[in-house]
Design a protein around this motif. Structure first.
Motif, PDB file in Angstrom:
ATOM      1  N   GLU A   1       0.818  -1.208   0.000  1.00  0.00           N
ATOM      2  CA  GLU A   1       0.000   0.000   0.000  1.00  0.00           C
ATOM      3  C   GLU A   1       0.859   1.269   0.000  1.00  0.00           C
ATOM      4  O   GLU A   1       0.541   2.250  -0.664  1.00  0.00           O
ATOM      5  N   LYS A   2       1.954   1.212   0.751  1.00  0.00           N
ATOM      6  CA  LYS A   2       2.845   2.387   0.801  1.00  0.00           C
ATOM      7  C   LYS A   2       3.523   2.576  -0.551  1.00  0.00           C
ATOM      8  O   LYS A   2       3.686   3.710  -1.036  1.00  0.00           O
ATOM      9  N   ALA A   3       3.912   1.467  -1.173  1.00  0.00           N
ATOM     10  CA  ALA A   3       4.530   1.550  -2.489  1.00  0.00           C
ATOM     11  C   ALA A   3       3.550   2.148  -3.494  1.00  0.00           C
ATOM     12  O   ALA A   3       3.910   3.013  -4.308  1.00  0.00           O
ATOM     13  N   LEU A   4       2.290   1.695  -3.444  1.00  0.00           N
ATOM     14  CA  LEU A   4       1.276   2.226  -4.348  1.00  0.00           C
ATOM     15  C   LEU A   4       1.028   3.722  -4.106  1.00  0.00           C
ATOM     16  O   LEU A   4       0.784   4.490  -5.046  1.00  0.00           O
ATOM     17  N   GLU A   5       1.117   4.126  -2.855  1.00  0.00           N
ATOM     18  CA  GLU A   5       0.933   5.544  -2.515  1.00  0.00           C
ATOM     19  C   GLU A   5       1.938   6.409  -3.278  1.00  0.00           C
ATOM     20  O   GLU A   5       1.584   7.452  -3.844  1.00  0.00           O
ATOM     21  N   TYR A   6       3.194   5.963  -3.298  1.00  0.00           N
ATOM     22  CA  TYR A   6       4.223   6.749  -3.982  1.00  0.00           C
ATOM     23  C   TYR A   6       4.080   6.663  -5.496  1.00  0.00           C
ATOM     24  O   TYR A   6       4.316   7.648  -6.216  1.00  0.00           O
ATOM     25  N   LEU A   7       3.680   5.486  -5.984  1.00  0.00           N
ATOM     26  CA  LEU A   7       3.463   5.353  -7.420  1.00  0.00           C
ATOM     27  C   LEU A   7       2.324   6.261  -7.894  1.00  0.00           C
ATOM     28  O   LEU A   7       2.394   6.864  -8.980  1.00  0.00           O
ATOM     29  N   ARG A   8       1.306   6.392  -7.087  1.00  0.00           N
ATOM     30  CA  ARG A   8       0.179   7.249  -7.469  1.00  0.00           C
ATOM     31  C   ARG A   8       0.568   8.737  -7.426  1.00  0.00           C
ATOM     32  O   ARG A   8       0.065   9.548  -8.210  1.00  0.00           O
ATOM     33  N   LYS A   9       1.475   9.087  -6.494  1.00  0.00           N
ATOM     34  CA  LYS A   9       1.993  10.461  -6.486  1.00  0.00           C
ATOM     35  C   LYS A   9       2.678  10.753  -7.817  1.00  0.00           C
ATOM     36  O   LYS A   9       2.547  11.829  -8.407  1.00  0.00           O
ATOM     37  N   MET A  10       3.435   9.762  -8.265  1.00  0.00           N
ATOM     38  CA  MET A  10       4.153   9.911  -9.527  1.00  0.00           C
ATOM     39  C   MET A  10       3.177  10.073 -10.690  1.00  0.00           C
ATOM     40  O   MET A  10       3.380  10.903 -11.586  1.00  0.00           O
ATOM     41  N   LEU A  11       2.113   9.297 -10.680  1.00  0.00           N
ATOM     42  CA  LEU A  11       1.158   9.320 -11.781  1.00  0.00           C
ATOM     43  C   LEU A  11       0.403  10.645 -11.859  1.00  0.00           C
ATOM     44  O   LEU A  11       0.091  11.122 -12.950  1.00  0.00           O
ATOM     45  N   VAL A  12       0.174  11.237 -10.714  1.00  0.00           N
ATOM     46  CA  VAL A  12      -0.495  12.544 -10.696  1.00  0.00           C
ATOM     47  C   VAL A  12       0.330  13.565 -11.470  1.00  0.00           C
ATOM     48  O   VAL A  12      -0.188  14.399 -12.218  1.00  0.00           O
ATOM     49  N   LEU A  13       1.650  13.487 -11.320  1.00  0.00           N
ATOM     50  CA  LEU A  13       2.532  14.440 -11.990  1.00  0.00           C
ATOM     51  C   LEU A  13       2.789  14.080 -13.448  1.00  0.00           C
ATOM     52  O   LEU A  13       3.096  14.946 -14.267  1.00  0.00           O
ATOM     53  N   ASP A  14       2.654  12.805 -13.759  1.00  0.00           N
ATOM     54  CA  ASP A  14       2.931  12.355 -15.136  1.00  0.00           C
ATOM     55  C   ASP A  14       1.851  11.362 -15.551  1.00  0.00           C
ATOM     56  O   ASP A  14       2.087  10.153 -15.694  1.00  0.00           O
ATOM     57  N   PRO A  15       0.607  11.832 -15.766  1.00  0.00           N
ATOM     58  CA  PRO A  15      -0.562  10.950 -15.954  1.00  0.00           C
ATOM     59  C   PRO A  15      -0.524  10.106 -17.225  1.00  0.00           C
ATOM     60  O   PRO A  15      -1.261   9.124 -17.326  1.00  0.00           O
ATOM     61  N   THR A  16       0.308  10.441 -18.182  1.00  0.00           N
ATOM     62  CA  THR A  16       0.352   9.655 -19.429  1.00  0.00           C
ATOM     63  C   THR A  16       1.514   8.674 -19.448  1.00  0.00           C
ATOM     64  O   THR A  16       1.743   8.010 -20.466  1.00  0.00           O
TER      65      THR A  16
END
Length: 588
Positions: A520-535
């Motif tokens: 879950e913590k790993a996914l939290e950081y991955l989702r932060k990344m996706l917000v900044l680079d959604p494509t």
């Protein structure tokens, strides 16, 4: 009988007149800068009368003005005065000369006793003898930290008793300048001018007036008084020397050479092989290094073992500039073997470091030269500037050992600056250690940096990078608290820091996915990344892979592991250790 007596008296008076004139000739030579000529005059007088007290005194004063090493000069003159004290049964003027040497060798109590004894021996109902008072004033003003107020009292008293004594007025002007730097110039100016009015042929005051205006950077009046002195004495050696360097330092080499020729001619019939060194300097300044080497080596051949260290300094640099590094090293070695403590500067260590870098010198040797050179500078700002030169030199070498030594020099700068040390000083020292892979020292410096500047991004940034290097496999989680702190700061400006945020978040995602198995913590950081680079398809794929993976959670302390300590101000040292079973690749 009467005729014989008259003849003898006339002969005696003529002898006294010639002797007095000759003594004054020696004094004039001294003040004109014709030092060898002055010494020759006094030695000839002493050959006729070894107990000529005035000749002995002025011989000692003149020898203090040679360009020998100061320690050698003091030893020589002390010997002259000690022998004279015995031969003359403690003549007062010689006692003053001894007191002068005592002052120059930091024996102030001995000097005081010699001065008081000389004054007592010559004191009359009219008070202190102006000749003795003037000699004491001269001795005191020749020191850096003498009792200048006392010198002024003695010299003013002497001038009141003998108002036309230009030697007294000259020394009184000197005392005013020494007693009140920046304030005594007016009184000194008036006193020097008065000496010139009394005897316009006495050149000493012209030089002192020129030096007075040199200190004020009033170059027009500086040149005026030198030229006025030359007009009164066309053989004014000291003035030509000043004029040579005035044009030399302004790169007006034709004018400099003209005055160098006049300087040399003014001393004739005396000659000095050392004058070839001045020509060598002129060639060096014109970047004619072959000429500089030729002239300097003439001096070396002539002088042999007693060659002055400054000759070796010039030869070392000239050979270095020509690319002949072996000869540069040879003369650099000679310079440091025979260096003159009175003429030894930080720049000597700079050229030494340059030469060592071309002749197989070690990084440590270069480092030590910059460290030793910085000690020679008396101004704090000069020390710091010299250490910065050394740091930049080592930085340019690029290897890890040089970068560590760069850090050592920059740390010296931090220490020297004390309370005035800035962020950049800490950062440069710590970054040098980091680049040199001395992570422990880098860590300690950035600990201090982070504590002093808790809101600055650079502390967490460097601590993150340092601990990544210390824990390259992530097993200890050493970089995690710093990554979290760094990320918190970066997220205050996501537009500006987008790329860096993604990199740090990727590190944290990888750590939580693969080391502590916290999906879950790993996914939290991955989702932060996706917000900044959604494509970004790679980030999307990582999220998809991780979402499909079996549920995980961090191991509890009771089962052999511990979650990393949270980031905090200071130097957090997490202790998490986990066993890797299967890694989930995190890519960006």
């Amino acid at each position: 009988m009467k005729k014989t007596l008259v003849t003898l008296l006339a002969s005696g008076l003529l002898s006294i007149a010639v002797q007095a004139q000759t003594l004054q000739e020696g004094i004039n030579n001294l003040y004109a800068g014709r030092i060898k000529n002055a010494i020759s005059v006094f030695e000839k007088l002493l050959a006729v009368n070894p107990n000529n007290i005035e000749a002995i005194y002025w011989l000692g004063q003149t020898k203090l003005e040679t360009d020998e090493i100061m320690g050698a000069r003091l030893k020589d003159v002390r010997s002259i005065y000690e022998k004279a004290l015995q031969a003359t049964n403690g003549a007062p003027l010689i006692k003053v000369g001894m007191g002068h040497i005592d002052l120059l060798t930091n024996k102030s109590e001995d000097a005081r006793q010699h001065f008081e004894s000389a004054l007592t021996m010559t004191r009359t109902k009219k008070g202190d003898d102006p000749v003795i008072s003037t000699a004491i004033g001269r001795a005191i003003t020749d020191t850096k930290n003498g009792d200048f107020a006392y010198a002024i009292r003695l010299l003013e008293d002497a001038a009141s008793k003998d108002p036309k004594n230009t030697e007294t007025l000259l020394q009184l002007g000197n005392a005013y300048r020494k007693a009140r730097p920046g304030e005594g110039g007016g009184l000194a100016f008036q006193t020097y001018k008065k000496a010139i009015e009394i005897n316009s042929g006495f050149v000493g005051p012209y030089l002192r007036l020129a030096k007075l205006f040199e200190s004020q950077k009033n170059w027009e009046l500086y040149l005026q008084y030198l030229n006025d002195g030359v007009a009164k004495d066309p053989k004014f050696t000291a003035a030509y020397y000043e004029l040579f360097y005035y044009y030399f330092f302004r790169a007006q080499f034709a004018e400099a050479e003209n005055f160098l020729t006049k300087y040399i001619d003014s001393k004739l019939p005396e000659t000095d092989i050392q004058d070839q060194f001045l020509y060598a300097q002129l060639c060096w300044a014109k970047k004619d290094f072959s000429c500089a080497i030729s002239k300097a080596e003439i001096v070396y051949v002539a002088m042999g073992d007693v060659t002055k260290p400054k000759v070796f300094r010039l030869l070392a640099d000239a050979y270095f500039q020509k690319g002949d590094f072996d000869n540069a090293k040879k003369y650099s070695d000679l310079f440091f073997l025979k260096k003159n403590p009175d003429d030894y500067i930080s720049g000597d260590h700079k050229i030494r470091a340059d030469i060592l870098s071309k002749t197989g010198g070690t990084t440590d040797e270069i480092f030590v030269n910059y460290l030793q050179g910085s000690v020679l500078d008396t101004l704090l700002s000069s020390k710091i500037d010299f250490l910065k030169q050394g740091a930049e030199f080592l930085k340019a070498r690029g290897d890890s050992i040089s970068r560590v030594r760069e850090g050592d020099l920059r740390l010296e700068i931090v220490k020297l600056k004390g309370d005035k040390v800035g962020q950049r000083d800490f950062f440069d020292a710590g970054f040098a250690y980091y680049q040199g892979k001395n992570y422990e020292k880098a860590d300690s410096i950035f600990d201090v940096f982070t504590e002093k500047y808790p809101d600055e991004v650079y502390g967490p940034m460097m601590q993150y990078n340092i601990h990544r290097a210390l824990d390259s496999t992530m097993e200890k989680g050493m970089a995690v608290p710093w990554a979290e702190k760094y990320l918190n700061i970066l997220e205050k400006d996501t537009a500006k820091n987008k790329k860096t945020i993604i990199g740090v978040a990727s590190y944290l995602a990888s750590y939580h996915a693969n080391i502590v198995k916290d999906k879950e913590k790993a996914l939290e950081y991955l989702r932060k990344m996706l917000v900044l680079d959604p494509t970004n398809e790679i980030i999307k794929n990582n999220i998809s892979v991780l979402e499909k993976a079996p549920a995980t959670k961090p191991p509890s302390p009771s089962k052999g592991g511990a979650t990393p300590a949270p980031a905090k101000t200071g130097n957090p040292k997490p202790s998490a250790k986990t066993t890797i079973k299967k890694e989930i690749p995190i890519k960006t």
